[in-house]
Design a protein around this motif. Structure first.
Motif, mmCIF file in Angstrom:
data_model
loop_
_atom_site.group_PDB
_atom_site.id
_atom_site.type_symbol
_atom_site.label_atom_id
_atom_site.label_comp_id
_atom_site.label_asym_id
_atom_site.label_seq_id
_atom_site.Cartn_x
_atom_site.Cartn_y
_atom_site.Cartn_z
ATOM 1 N N TYR A 17 0.811 -1.214 0.000
ATOM 2 C CA TYR A 17 0.000 0.000 0.000
ATOM 3 C C TYR A 17 0.847 1.268 0.000
ATOM 4 N N SER A 18 1.945 1.259 0.738
ATOM 5 C CA SER A 18 2.739 2.490 0.844
ATOM 6 C C SER A 18 3.674 2.703 -0.346
ATOM 7 N N PRO B 290 -0.567 -1.715 -9.405
ATOM 8 C CA PRO B 290 -1.604 -0.764 -9.828
ATOM 9 C C PRO B 290 -2.875 -0.942 -9.004
ATOM 10 N N SER B 291 -3.516 0.149 -8.689
ATOM 11 C CA SER B 291 -4.795 0.089 -7.962
ATOM 12 C C SER B 291 -5.924 -0.217 -8.946
ATOM 13 N N PRO B 292 -7.003 -0.854 -8.428
ATOM 14 C CA PRO B 292 -7.188 -1.266 -7.034
ATOM 15 C C PRO B 292 -6.629 -2.662 -6.800
ATOM 16 N N PHE B 293 -6.330 -2.940 -5.561
ATOM 17 C CA PHE B 293 -5.995 -4.289 -5.141
ATOM 18 C C PHE B 293 -6.315 -4.403 -3.660
ATOM 19 N N LEU B 294 -6.340 -5.617 -3.176
ATOM 20 C CA LEU B 294 -6.609 -5.853 -1.765
ATOM 21 C C LEU B 294 -5.543 -6.785 -1.212
ATOM 22 N N GLN C 105 15.043 -6.945 -5.833
ATOM 23 C CA GLN C 105 15.168 -5.891 -4.824
ATOM 24 C C GLN C 105 13.876 -5.798 -4.013
ATOM 25 N N VAL C 106 14.018 -5.761 -2.681
ATOM 26 C CA VAL C 106 12.828 -5.776 -1.839
ATOM 27 C C VAL C 106 11.997 -4.512 -2.031
ATOM 28 N N ILE C 107 10.677 -4.652 -1.896
ATOM 29 C CA ILE C 107 9.768 -3.515 -1.897
ATOM 30 C C ILE C 107 9.812 -2.910 -0.498
ATOM 31 N N SER C 108 10.272 -1.699 -0.384
ATOM 32 C CA SER C 108 10.508 -1.078 0.919
ATOM 33 C C SER C 108 9.205 -0.746 1.639
#
Length: 250
Positions: free
Chosen positions: A44-45, A50-54, A224-227
């Protein structure tokens, strides 16, 4: 009245009052709870998808009107979003008939030998259960099934077999393993979930405490990690200090 309107009326009036959607069962342990947040917050941050997602942790996945749900530790579903009004019972869990689809990814974080992630435990067989979680996810068509065993609790030949991370992808015959036959065993190794557009990797480091631990994290195609939001803020603060700017005074 047309058949379309009849069908819409039936779906709208489904009675779910008999379903237990919140049972107040606590999470297994501190590591599982922190790991769940580490897999939800960055999505989320970071705007990595791409939105939307849950993305949700420890929420019931109801795939049939009668019977108990399955509760993945973390799930990711693309193209949908939570409803605004949580006072309505139908908005408080993941009902497949409400969202119109099953999640793309379901992740199980192993905390003991009784979780039925890959095979049924003796205790579950005694209770009359007939299918392990892997079988259920395959039957309902979840595209990717992920099992992370950080404390090596299920390492039998029919289970993780010395791997820390294993990932399966759906096929017409059921699940086929996406990770190597030996699974993933080393931090830095990653697996790409092509239909979702994101990957998973093992990462060893500090998260919310000074003790480094082994974590499962989302990553980009390069591994690479998603921060997290906090990690990105810390990096920004470091860059500002390198420029002679005190971030606390901005």
């Amino acid at each position: 009245m047309t058949q379309e309107l009849i069908d819409d009326e039936i779906v709208t009036e489904l009675d779910i009052s008999h379903l237990v959607i919140e049972d107040d069962t606590p999470v297994d342990n501190f590591q599982s709870e922190v790991q769940q947040r580490l897999l939800v917050e960055p999505l989320y941050s970071s705007k990595a998808l791409p939105s939307p997602f849950l993305a949700a942790a420890n929420v019931g996945l109801f795939y049939k009107l009668k019977g108990e749900p399955i509760v993945p530790d973390v799930m990711l579903s693309l193209g949908v979003q939570r409803a605004d009004d949580f006072s309505q019972r139908r908005n408080r869990s993941y009902f497949v008939w409400e969202f119109g689809k099953v999640p793309e990814v379901c992740i199980e974080i192993v905390s003991n030998a009784e979780g039925d992630e890959l095979i049924l435990s003796p205790k579950s067989r005694q209770k009359g259960k007939t299918a392990a979680k892997k079988e259920i996810y395959a039957q309902i068509g979840v595209r990717y099934y992920v099992v992370f065993d950080p404390l090596q609790q299920i390492q039998g030949e029919d289970e993780m077999n010395s791997a820390l991370l294993r990932v399966w992808s759906i096929s017409p015959e059921g699940y086929t393993e996406l990770t190597p036959p030996s699974g993933i065993t080393t931090p830095g190794e990653s697996v790409w979930l092509n239909s979702v557009g994101i990957g998973l990797t093992l990462w060893e480091g500090q998260f919310e405490e000074e003790i480094p631990r082994l974590w499962l994290r989302w990553c980009d195609r390069r591994g690479q990690v998603i921060s997290t939001g906090a990690e990105r803020a810390d990096r920004l603060a470091e860059r500002l200090r390198a420029m002679g700017i005190d971030p606390d005074e901005i």
